[in-house]
Design a protein around this motif. Sequence first.
Motif, PDB file in Angstrom:
ATOM      1  N   ALA A 141      36.280  15.074  29.756  1.00 14.84           N
ATOM      2  CA  ALA A 141      36.356  14.964  31.254  1.00 14.84           C
ATOM      3  C   ALA A 141      35.193  15.714  31.931  1.00 14.84           C
ATOM      4  CB  ALA A 141      37.537  14.727  32.048  1.00 14.84           C
ATOM      5  N   LYS A 142      35.067  17.042  31.544  1.00 12.53           N
ATOM      6  CA  LYS A 142      34.096  18.018  32.267  1.00 12.53           C
ATOM      7  C   LYS A 142      32.709  17.155  31.829  1.00 12.53           C
ATOM      8  CE  LYS A 142      36.921  21.801  32.794  1.00 12.53           C
ATOM      9  NZ  LYS A 142      37.152  23.263  32.351  1.00 12.53           N
ATOM     10  N   TYR A 143      32.541  17.017  30.468  1.00  9.97           N
ATOM     11  CA  TYR A 143      31.344  16.303  30.030  1.00  9.97           C
ATOM     12  C   TYR A 143      30.719  15.279  30.714  1.00  9.97           C
ATOM     13  CZ  TYR A 143      27.974  13.804  26.974  1.00  9.97           C
ATOM     14  OH  TYR A 143      26.809  13.069  26.587  1.00  9.97           O
ATOM     15  N   ALA A 144      31.646  14.349  31.135  1.00  9.23           N
ATOM     16  CA  ALA A 144      31.187  13.196  31.838  1.00  9.23           C
ATOM     17  C   ALA A 144      30.864  13.544  33.188  1.00  9.23           C
ATOM     18  CB  ALA A 144      32.555  12.055  31.921  1.00  9.23           C
ATOM     19  N   LEU A 145      31.754  14.367  34.031  1.00  8.01           N
ATOM     20  CA  LEU A 145      31.210  15.091  35.345  1.00  8.01           C
ATOM     21  C   LEU A 145      29.890  15.788  35.217  1.00  8.01           C
ATOM     22  CD1 LEU A 145      32.307  15.449  38.228  1.00  8.01           C
ATOM     23  CD2 LEU A 145      33.309  17.648  37.459  1.00  8.01           C
ATOM     24  N   GLU A 146      29.695  16.889  34.069  1.00  6.05           N
ATOM     25  CA  GLU A 146      28.440  17.489  33.980  1.00  6.05           C
ATOM     26  C   GLU A 146      27.181  16.398  33.972  1.00  6.05           C
ATOM     27  OE1 GLU A 146      27.532  20.643  34.588  1.00  6.05           O
ATOM     28  OE2 GLU A 146      29.587  20.949  35.329  1.00  6.05           O
ATOM     29  N   LEU A 147      27.571  15.303  33.252  1.00  8.34           N
ATOM     30  CA  LEU A 147      26.460  14.373  32.953  1.00  8.34           C
ATOM     31  C   LEU A 147      26.024  13.560  34.210  1.00  8.34           C
ATOM     32  CD1 LEU A 147      24.532  12.872  30.880  1.00  8.34           C
ATOM     33  CD2 LEU A 147      26.395  11.263  30.168  1.00  8.34           C
ATOM     34  N   PHE A 148      27.283  13.381  34.863  1.00  5.43           N
ATOM     35  CA  PHE A 148      27.048  12.555  36.253  1.00  5.43           C
ATOM     36  C   PHE A 148      26.170  13.626  37.191  1.00  5.43           C
ATOM     37  CE2 PHE A 148      30.500   9.161  36.951  1.00  5.43           C
ATOM     38  CZ  PHE A 148      29.533   8.164  36.946  1.00  5.43           C
ATOM     39  N   THR A 149      26.597  14.769  37.219  1.00 10.89           N
ATOM     40  CA  THR A 149      26.154  15.913  38.074  1.00 10.89           C
ATOM     41  C   THR A 149      24.619  15.843  37.943  1.00 10.89           C
ATOM     42  OG1 THR A 149      28.026  17.030  38.331  1.00 10.89           O
ATOM     43  CG2 THR A 149      26.185  17.990  39.012  1.00 10.89           C
ATOM     44  N   GLU A 150      24.283  15.969  36.687  1.00 10.43           N
ATOM     45  CA  GLU A 150      22.797  16.311  36.243  1.00 10.43           C
ATOM     46  C   GLU A 150      22.105  14.991  36.565  1.00 10.43           C
ATOM     47  OE1 GLU A 150      19.500  18.943  34.927  1.00 10.43           O
ATOM     48  OE2 GLU A 150      21.732  19.015  35.932  1.00 10.43           O
TER      49      GLU A 150
ATOM     50  N   ALA B  65      26.253   4.400  34.964  1.00 11.17           N
ATOM     51  CA  ALA B  65      27.338   5.285  35.485  1.00 11.17           C
ATOM     52  C   ALA B  65      28.545   4.806  35.601  1.00 11.17           C
ATOM     53  CB  ALA B  65      27.036   5.142  37.390  1.00 11.17           C
ATOM     54  N   ARG B  66      28.814   3.502  35.414  1.00 14.08           N
ATOM     55  CA  ARG B  66      30.230   2.997  35.231  1.00 14.08           C
ATOM     56  C   ARG B  66      30.849   3.251  33.860  1.00 14.08           C
ATOM     57  NH1 ARG B  66      32.408  -1.967  32.898  1.00 14.08           N
ATOM     58  NH2 ARG B  66      34.346  -2.457  34.033  1.00 14.08           N
ATOM     59  N   MET B  67      29.834   3.411  32.811  1.00 17.95           N
ATOM     60  CA  MET B  67      30.162   3.810  31.487  1.00 17.95           C
ATOM     61  C   MET B  67      30.737   5.136  31.427  1.00 17.95           C
ATOM     62  SD  MET B  67      28.164   3.319  28.035  1.00 17.95           S
ATOM     63  CE  MET B  67      28.695   3.338  26.525  1.00 17.95           C
ATOM     64  N   VAL B  68      30.085   6.205  32.098  1.00 21.37           N
ATOM     65  CA  VAL B  68      30.573   7.559  32.399  1.00 21.37           C
ATOM     66  C   VAL B  68      31.645   7.671  32.901  1.00 21.37           C
ATOM     67  CG1 VAL B  68      29.600   9.824  33.137  1.00 21.37           C
ATOM     68  CG2 VAL B  68      28.050   8.275  32.054  1.00 21.37           C
ATOM     69  N   PHE B  69      31.793   6.839  34.020  1.00 24.61           N
ATOM     70  CA  PHE B  69      32.749   6.939  35.037  1.00 24.61           C
ATOM     71  C   PHE B  69      34.313   6.517  34.047  1.00 24.61           C
ATOM     72  CE2 PHE B  69      35.943   4.742  37.468  1.00 24.61           C
ATOM     73  CZ  PHE B  69      36.598   5.725  38.316  1.00 24.61           C
ATOM     74  N   LEU B  70      34.160   5.534  33.427  1.00 28.00           N
ATOM     75  CA  LEU B  70      35.359   5.021  32.883  1.00 28.00           C
ATOM     76  C   LEU B  70      35.643   6.135  31.577  1.00 28.00           C
ATOM     77  CD1 LEU B  70      34.541   1.107  32.390  1.00 28.00           C
ATOM     78  CD2 LEU B  70      36.272   2.202  33.970  1.00 28.00           C
ATOM     79  N   ALA B  71      34.846   6.377  30.982  1.00 29.87           N
ATOM     80  CA  ALA B  71      35.206   7.423  29.961  1.00 29.87           C
ATOM     81  C   ALA B  71      35.865   8.650  30.557  1.00 29.87           C
ATOM     82  CB  ALA B  71      33.985   7.848  29.193  1.00 29.87           C
ATOM     83  N   GLY B  72      35.044   9.389  31.412  1.00 31.55           N
ATOM     84  CA  GLY B  72      35.721  10.586  32.211  1.00 31.55           C
ATOM     85  C   GLY B  72      37.006  10.345  32.603  1.00 31.55           C
ATOM     86  N   LEU B  73      37.377   9.121  33.318  1.00 26.94           N
ATOM     87  CA  LEU B  73      38.518   8.782  33.948  1.00 26.94           C
ATOM     88  C   LEU B  73      39.658   8.653  32.974  1.00 26.94           C
ATOM     89  CD1 LEU B  73      39.894   8.130  36.742  1.00 26.94           C
ATOM     90  CD2 LEU B  73      39.759   5.713  35.991  1.00 26.94           C
ATOM     91  N   LYS B  74      39.325   7.715  31.831  1.00 27.90           N
ATOM     92  CA  LYS B  74      40.122   7.797  30.819  1.00 27.90           C
ATOM     93  C   LYS B  74      40.670   9.324  30.156  1.00 27.90           C
ATOM     94  CE  LYS B  74      39.237   7.381  26.180  1.00 27.90           C
ATOM     95  NZ  LYS B  74      38.606   6.876  25.043  1.00 27.90           N
ATOM     96  N   TRP B  75      39.799  10.135  29.836  1.00 25.44           N
ATOM     97  CA  TRP B  75      39.935  11.282  29.038  1.00 25.44           C
ATOM     98  C   TRP B  75      40.811  12.086  30.111  1.00 25.44           C
ATOM     99  CZ3 TRP B  75      40.260  12.177  24.377  1.00 25.44           C
ATOM    100  CH2 TRP B  75      39.327  11.538  23.430  1.00 25.44           C
ATOM    101  N   SER B  76      40.409  12.315  31.470  1.00 26.69           N
ATOM    102  CA  SER B  76      41.330  13.146  32.449  1.00 26.69           C
ATOM    103  C   SER B  76      42.616  12.492  32.646  1.00 26.69           C
ATOM    104  CB  SER B  76      40.558  13.040  33.980  1.00 26.69           C
ATOM    105  OG  SER B  76      40.279  11.778  34.413  1.00 26.69           O
ATOM    106  N   GLU B  77      42.691  11.222  32.427  1.00 30.14           N
ATOM    107  CA  GLU B  77      44.260  10.480  32.539  1.00 30.14           C
ATOM    108  C   GLU B  77      44.969  10.944  31.439  1.00 30.14           C
ATOM    109  OE1 GLU B  77      46.108   8.922  34.437  1.00 30.14           O
ATOM    110  OE2 GLU B  77      44.505   9.144  36.186  1.00 30.14           O
ATOM    111  N   ARG B  78      44.251  11.238  30.086  1.00 31.13           N
ATOM    112  CA  ARG B  78      45.016  11.669  28.998  1.00 31.13           C
ATOM    113  C   ARG B  78      45.414  13.061  29.219  1.00 31.13           C
ATOM    114  NH1 ARG B  78      42.808   8.450  24.550  1.00 31.13           N
ATOM    115  NH2 ARG B  78      43.497   6.545  25.176  1.00 31.13           N
ATOM    116  N   ALA B  79      44.566  13.868  29.642  1.00 35.27           N
ATOM    117  CA  ALA B  79      44.745  15.262  30.072  1.00 35.27           C
ATOM    118  C   ALA B  79      46.079  15.484  30.982  1.00 35.27           C
ATOM    119  CB  ALA B  79      43.606  16.099  30.380  1.00 35.27           C
ATOM    120  N   LYS B  80      45.892  14.454  31.805  1.00 38.20           N
ATOM    121  CA  LYS B  80      47.244  14.835  33.162  1.00 38.20           C
ATOM    122  C   LYS B  80      48.411  14.170  32.202  1.00 38.20           C
ATOM    123  CE  LYS B  80      46.480  12.809  36.763  1.00 38.20           C
ATOM    124  NZ  LYS B  80      45.847  11.661  38.004  1.00 38.20           N
TER     125      LYS B  80
END
Length: 594
Positions: free
Chosen positions: A298-307, A364-379
């Motif tokens: 999830a952090k990878y997705a967020l950093e990719l988004f940020t950059e 962006a949608r691809m990055v978002f869905l992956a980040g959301l999926k992994w963050s939900e797994r972590a939760k």
Amino acid sequence: MYSSLQSWIQLVCYETFKEILDLNEKIDDPEEPFKSKYKALELLLRLRKEAEDFFDDHDQETYPDAKQIAAVLDYHIGIVHLITEDRGTGQKYIKACLEVLQPHQLEPEFCLVVMKANSEMGILWCGRSDFAKSQHYLEECDRLYSQYIAEVGTSPYDEKDLLLPQEMRVDDVSRYKKFESSYTHALYYLAQVYTKQNDDNLAAKYCHKTLSRQLEGKDFNSLDWAINCATLSDFYTSKRNWNLARHCLACAAAVIGEDCRVPDPGMTEEELRSESQAELDEREMLYKKRAEVARFWAKYALELFTESRNTVESETVENFNELNISDDLEKSRDRKNILYFEGLETTSYDESIPDHLITDFEGARMVFLAGLKWSERAKDFFLLDGHTSDHIELVQLQSRLYYFLAFFEKDLERQCKMHKRRFDLLTSVEKELNPQFFLTVCQQLCFEIGETCNEMVTLKIAIGNNTTSPSPHAVKKINSLIQNSAEYFNKFIDSFLDRRTGKLPETIHEDYLRPILLAKFYLARLWKKYIAKDIKSQIEYLSHSLQCLEYIVQYADTHADMPKIFEEELKVSREMAHFLPYEISKLSQQLADT
């Protein structure tokens, strides 16, 4: 007295050392945890003393000689001292071993003993936080391994072989495996030492080397390997090497799995009840490590988004092809310095999220869905009840994912819906927290909720400007969002009030100064945007705005040494504070004339 060193080795040393090995294998009572180790130590010291009787034996045919045998015994004596937590004495014996055997380090009989002695010294000094000394010893292991492989190449003896009869010595294959495993162990600590000394590039190099060797030799704990690999990914992410960062995460997930739910949804209640506490603890640890890997994703997705956003905003989109690695796996592998872990199937992970910056909504949608999926797994593991801080961190991360997705969305209405999802996520946890125990987290959440509502106000006004006249419903929605934003910004500011005076401190701590002034600034602009039903109400809201601006200006004027962290907003605040009284005066005159 035995006639020769060789007869003593065969008649005494071999038999005594077998007894020592048996003692070292014993598991003692917890009340006397080192009882067998102390007995083994007595026998080792006795052998060491007896070996000294042959120091003056100049029989050139005896190999190894007495001093070399004594040095090997010194190594084993030192190890027992380390195990029994007598580190000072352990260090003395291992150092003595190195002094004698260092000149013989490329001889097969002594190479592994020297490497392990250096490794133990490196670990010892690492534990004492003397990383320079630790680095010296561990780098000796690295150098010795490379030199031995290049110049000798045969399987070196096990550190116990010289003290055991031929029939009990390990074969060449086992010796070589032991040699490789010992080297990998030294590399593991060397990577940590480089990390401690802030040499991130060497730390990453040796961490990768360690992980690669563990994987190749199938000599690793899957949980530790996955976490170390995900941590390596975090380093590559910080260096903006998206390709290697994604590859490491994919390998970590391939090794450890994905499901983070406790208890396992695939287990029946009867199966769960039949598990021992040890099995439950082991299962929980597995899910915790999986959740940690998911959080790295999830952090990878967020950093990719940020950059990606930063690059788009800096108008360097045309340079993307030069800056980033292609998603094409074969092209990526052909690039120099790309380090892959072989033997793991990672295709599905590689295809789930890009390894390059993105420029449009589809990416962006691809990055978002992956980040959301992994963050939900972590939760699934880091629940609010029991893992509060971790859970909130993940919720805030998800909020940022929606924020960046909205940046790449062109439709204003859909942008607004994305920010509404942020609002729902953040408020759902904020209302569950007690500020008495989670003050800092509550402050962070209140500020971000205020910002989120502020974003929606800006969007709703922009949407209204596209029509001839905003509808009553649109006006009501804008005002409602302004009030929501103001509520949370005020809640944020109020958390810093002095309990005795009910006011903000006369001098605000530097860590909180910009956020507090920024909240006041946001409030000033929000109240100015409020669409009042009549002139009297409009004057009231403009007065609220002016009060916030006057606080900002007065604070800056009375704190000439204020850090230069609010200059742009302060300039705007001064201008608004100058002109707003005229606007209020004009409206007051209109009200008086009616």
